[in-house]
Structure formats: structure tokens, C-alpha cells
Write a protein that holds these residues in place. Structure first.
Motif, PDB file in Angstrom:
ATOM      1  N   GLU A 236       0.838  -1.202   0.000  1.00  0.00           N
ATOM      2  CA  GLU A 236       0.000   0.000   0.000  1.00  0.00           C
ATOM      3  C   GLU A 236       0.866   1.242   0.000  1.00  0.00           C
ATOM      4  O   GLU A 236       1.966   1.246   0.570  1.00  0.00           O
ATOM      5  CB  GLU A 236      -0.898   0.027   1.238  1.00  0.00           C
ATOM      6  CG  GLU A 236      -2.153  -0.805   1.123  1.00  0.00           C
ATOM      7  CD  GLU A 236      -3.146  -0.452   2.210  1.00  0.00           C
ATOM      8  OE1 GLU A 236      -4.257   0.005   1.884  1.00  0.00           O
ATOM      9  OE2 GLU A 236      -2.814  -0.641   3.393  1.00  0.00           O
ATOM     10  N   PRO A 285       1.958   3.792   4.229  1.00  0.00           N
ATOM     11  CA  PRO A 285       1.151   4.061   5.441  1.00  0.00           C
ATOM     12  C   PRO A 285       1.907   3.850   6.745  1.00  0.00           C
ATOM     13  O   PRO A 285       1.727   4.607   7.695  1.00  0.00           O
ATOM     14  CB  PRO A 285      -0.007   3.059   5.311  1.00  0.00           C
ATOM     15  CG  PRO A 285      -0.132   2.821   3.848  1.00  0.00           C
ATOM     16  CD  PRO A 285       1.258   2.878   3.296  1.00  0.00           C
ATOM     17  N   GLU A 286       2.785   2.824   6.792  1.00  0.00           N
ATOM     18  CA  GLU A 286       3.504   2.556   8.037  1.00  0.00           C
ATOM     19  C   GLU A 286       4.604   3.562   8.318  1.00  0.00           C
ATOM     20  O   GLU A 286       5.174   3.585   9.417  1.00  0.00           O
ATOM     21  CB  GLU A 286       4.077   1.132   8.034  1.00  0.00           C
ATOM     22  CG  GLU A 286       5.210   0.882   7.067  1.00  0.00           C
ATOM     23  CD  GLU A 286       4.759   0.503   5.663  1.00  0.00           C
ATOM     24  OE1 GLU A 286       5.603   0.040   4.891  1.00  0.00           O
ATOM     25  OE2 GLU A 286       3.552   0.689   5.357  1.00  0.00           O
ATOM     26  N   HIS A 319      -5.261   0.835  11.694  1.00  0.00           N
ATOM     27  CA  HIS A 319      -5.191   1.405  10.351  1.00  0.00           C
ATOM     28  C   HIS A 319      -6.104   2.630  10.295  1.00  0.00           C
ATOM     29  O   HIS A 319      -7.284   2.557  10.636  1.00  0.00           O
ATOM     30  CB  HIS A 319      -5.634   0.378   9.312  1.00  0.00           C
ATOM     31  CG  HIS A 319      -5.395   0.811   7.906  1.00  0.00           C
ATOM     32  ND1 HIS A 319      -4.130   0.992   7.384  1.00  0.00           N
ATOM     33  CD2 HIS A 319      -6.260   1.129   6.912  1.00  0.00           C
ATOM     34  CE1 HIS A 319      -4.234   1.374   6.128  1.00  0.00           C
ATOM     35  NE2 HIS A 319      -5.508   1.477   5.824  1.00  0.00           N
ATOM     36  N   LYS A 330      -3.773   7.158   4.030  1.00  0.00           N
ATOM     37  CA  LYS A 330      -3.746   5.944   4.852  1.00  0.00           C
ATOM     38  C   LYS A 330      -2.524   5.967   5.762  1.00  0.00           C
ATOM     39  O   LYS A 330      -1.428   6.324   5.325  1.00  0.00           O
ATOM     40  CB  LYS A 330      -3.705   4.702   3.965  1.00  0.00           C
ATOM     41  CG  LYS A 330      -4.917   4.541   3.081  1.00  0.00           C
ATOM     42  CD  LYS A 330      -4.745   3.357   2.134  1.00  0.00           C
ATOM     43  CE  LYS A 330      -5.922   3.232   1.182  1.00  0.00           C
ATOM     44  NZ  LYS A 330      -5.722   2.133   0.206  1.00  0.00           N
ATOM     45  N   THR A 332      -0.694   3.616   9.214  1.00  0.00           N
ATOM     46  CA  THR A 332      -0.743   2.390  10.016  1.00  0.00           C
ATOM     47  C   THR A 332       0.148   2.540  11.239  1.00  0.00           C
ATOM     48  O   THR A 332       1.307   2.934  11.123  1.00  0.00           O
ATOM     49  CB  THR A 332      -0.284   1.172   9.188  1.00  0.00           C
ATOM     50  OG1 THR A 332      -1.127   1.041   8.044  1.00  0.00           O
ATOM     51  CG2 THR A 332      -0.382  -0.103  10.008  1.00  0.00           C
TER      52      THR A 332
END
Length: 362
Positions: A236, A285-286, A319, A330, A332
Motif C-alpha cells: 500500500e 502508510p507505516e 489502520h 492511509k 498504520t
């Protein structure tokens, strides 16, 4: 162990180039993945290597020996298909030894080889069973054993786990890697599953529309994608478009103004970018941290206000879908135990300039 090399290989069907001038090398004993969406040419490439198709252009080598005109049965290749292709009227033992029998291997040696390969795939006690008495994962192990028992120079796997459920896929994935490393056989594996490729491969070739977009280790491809397609296909990511407003050469940074007016600082290497150029920023996202409370924007680089639109808790992670920059972002969080964020909260999010991949776009 054999090195496999493709040089400028092309294969067309009617007026469609399924494989378009691709070149790659698979090292001896390597677990090499061909990864890409449906119709990208990965299975056609595998069948070219197997000898089922002949290239219109280019050359295929096994350890320096030209294979273009060598028929499939002379290439000493083992192949595992998506649908297992086991003989339903034969026992596990007979399925495994069929290839040895065709090659004229004596019965006593067939018994020895079958016992050894059944031990390797941990299926010794199932030798007398028929395929319909086995689970999907067990059938896949037998298909793998049948391909390996002939001691091929190259093992080819065509979407071997796609018919298994999620839990079995994980288990069989680990078994295939264990067996491949134990035997040290050169293996080429086709899949469209990014997680499968990232978790198993020594190296990956990402394909799109018959061409190779990037070849590298899983870490290289995930962290440093060659272009926007690779960044979007592997895992992602968030794409944020804008224009380069400034380049700070001494710091190796670009300042990118988004379409909604924010400024993103991004680390750039090389001299391929220029002021005013339209670019797309990719941020995983992370790599995004969600922060609450009063924060001075002049103390943190790449700090932006947002609203938590949606928050999903998975136990090991949270998330977020953030409303920011006129779009959804997004994020995470893999340490959610002490998190106090809630849907509807006004927050900030931030990311490091080193975690931004910048791609030129038209």
C-alpha cells in the motif's frame, strides 16, 4: 544448480506482445519471482523458459547453453502447475514415480528416490493414498515432490498456491521455501500475490504489460521502487501529486508544493529533477505517524493537520483513514496498545523526508 539467462526475449500472440524484449538473469540456486498483475506476461515468460513456447526474438540460456530450439522434454525442467495436475487414478507413490518410470529409472532406484522426496516434503505416511484423499495443501506438496524427484536443473512454479485458502497458503509458502533452500535448486516462481513474493523471494522481477519494470531484492523493491507503477503495485502507498518548488542541493532535498498548497520535503538522489517539474510523492502508510495535541509546525518537517475519518483496530496494528490535503491518506500504527485516537479526532500526521519516493510524471 543452473543459471538461467534471458536476453531481449519477445513473444507475441496475434498482434499482442505478451513478452516485450525482456532481459533477466536468475542465479544458481536462487528463488526468483516473476510478479505482476494478470496479463502482464509472467506466465508466458515461464512457458518460454520451460520450452512450451518459442521466442520470436531473443535468446534463452541454461548455464550458457542456448535453449531456444531445445524441446521441453530435453531441458530437464520440473514444473508445478496451479491446478496440481495429479493423476486421480494413481496413488501418491505412483504419481511421484511416474516421471522416473518414463525416464527408464530402475524400480529399486525409483523406490529410493520416492522415499527421499516424500521425507523432504513430509508426506511419507501418505504414499498409498489417492489425490482425492488429500487436502489441497497435501496435493500441492505431492505436485512439488513429483517435479523435484526427477532432479531437474530448474524448477518452475506457476501460481502454485492460488487454489489454497489463506491459512494453507501461509503454511505451504514456508514449506516451499524450506524445500527449495534445502535442495538448492534454481527456482522461478510466478505469482500476482505481493505478500507471497516479498516473504519468499531472493529477488523479484516486477512485470507490467509484457515488460520488466524493476528487478531487485524484496527490500529494494519495497523501499526504493523504480517508478510509480512499482510503488503502487507492491504493498500500500499514498500518492500525493505536486510540483517541485525548490531544490536544496546541499541537503539533497526537494520542496514539493501539493495541489492543495502544502509543502512536502523529500529526499532526492541524483540530478534528474528540476524546479517546476510535476511529480508524484509516494509515502507508505507505516511510515506515517499520527500525532495528537498542540504541535509547533516549525519544529517538525512534513507536519500536516488531518481528521481521522476511519479507524480500524486489528490487534497488532491500527489502520487510519485520514482526511487531509483534499484526499484520503492511509496510515498504520503497529504499536496500538496505548493509542487514544478516535474517529473524528483532529490530529496531525508526519513522515520523514527519507521515506518519500518521488517520481516524475507527465
Amino acid at each position: 544448480m543452473v543459471e538461467v539467462v534471458l536476453e531481449d526475449v519477445t513473444k507475441s500472440f496475434a498482434d499482442v506482445k505478451a513478452v516485450d524484449s525482456i532481459s533477466l538473469n536468475v542465479n544458481e540456486g536462487e528463488l526468483f519471482f516473476l510478479l505482476g498483475p494478470s496479463g502482464c506476461g509472467k506466465t508466458t515468460t515461464l512457458r518460454l523458459i520451460a520450452g512450451f513456447y518459442k521466442p520470436e526474438k531473443g535468446r534463452i540460456f541454461f548455464d550458457g547453453e542456448l535453449m531456444n530450439n531445445v524441446p521441453p522434454n530435453k531441458r530437464n525442467v520440473g514444473m508445478v502447475f496451479q491446478n496440481y495436475a495429479l493423476w486421480p487414478h494413481m496413488t501418491v507413490y505412483d504419481n511421484i514415480t511416474y516421471g522416473l518410470k518414463v525416464r527408464g529409472v530402475p524400480a529399486s532406484l525409483r523406490v529410493k528416490k520416492a522415499k527421499e522426496i516424500l521425507r523432504i516434503v513430509k508426506m511419507e505416511k501418505y504414499a498409498a493414498r489417492y489425490p482425492n484423499q488429500l487436502s489441497g495443501g497435501q496435493q500441492q506438496r505431492i505436485a512439488l515432490a513429483r517435479a523435484l524427484v526427477i532432479e531437474p536443473d530448474v524448477l518452475l512454479l506457476d501460481e502454485p498456491l492460488s487454489n489454497l485458502d489463506a491459512k494453507l497458503r501461509l503454511e505451504t509458502r514456508e514449506e516451499i521455501r524450506r524445500i527449495q533452500k534445502e535442495l538448492g535448486i534454481t527456482t522461478i516462481y510466478v505469482t500476482h500475490d505481493q505478500n507471497e513474493a516479498l516473504s519468499m523471494a531472493d529477488r523479484i522481477a516486477v512485470m507490467n504489460e509484457g515488460r520488466i519494470e524493476q528487478i531487485g531484492t524484496p527490500r529494494d523493491i519495497y523501499n526504493d521502487p523504480a517508478n510509480r507503477f512499482v510503488a503502487g503495485f507492491i504493498g500500500e502507498t499514498n500518492f500525493i501529486d505536486g510540483r517541485i518548488e525548490k531544490i536544496i542541493k546541499e541537503k539533497g532535498l526537494a520542496v514539493i508544493k501539493t495541489v492543495t498548497g502544502e509543502e512536502i520535503y523529500a529526499k532526492i538522489t541524483g540530478g534528474g529533477f528540476s524546479r517546476g517539474e510535476k511529480v508524484s510523492c509516494s509515502v507508505r502508510p507505516e511510515r506515517i505517524r499520527v500525532l495528537a495535541g498542540k504541535i509547533r509546525e516549525d519544529e517538525v518537517m512534513n507536519l500536516f493537520p488531518a481528521k481521522i475519518q476511519r479507524l480500524t483496530y486489528y490487534g497488532f496494528a491500527e489502520h487510519y483513514i485520514l482526511e487531509a490535503m483534499g484526499k484520503e491518506i492511509k496510515a498504520t500504527n503497529f504499536s496500538p496498545r496505548a493509542s487514544k485516537h478516535r474517529e473524528g479526532d483532529e490530529v496531525y500526521f508526519t513522515f520523514d523526508p527519507n521515506d518519500v519516493n518521488v517520481f516524475q510524471i507527465d
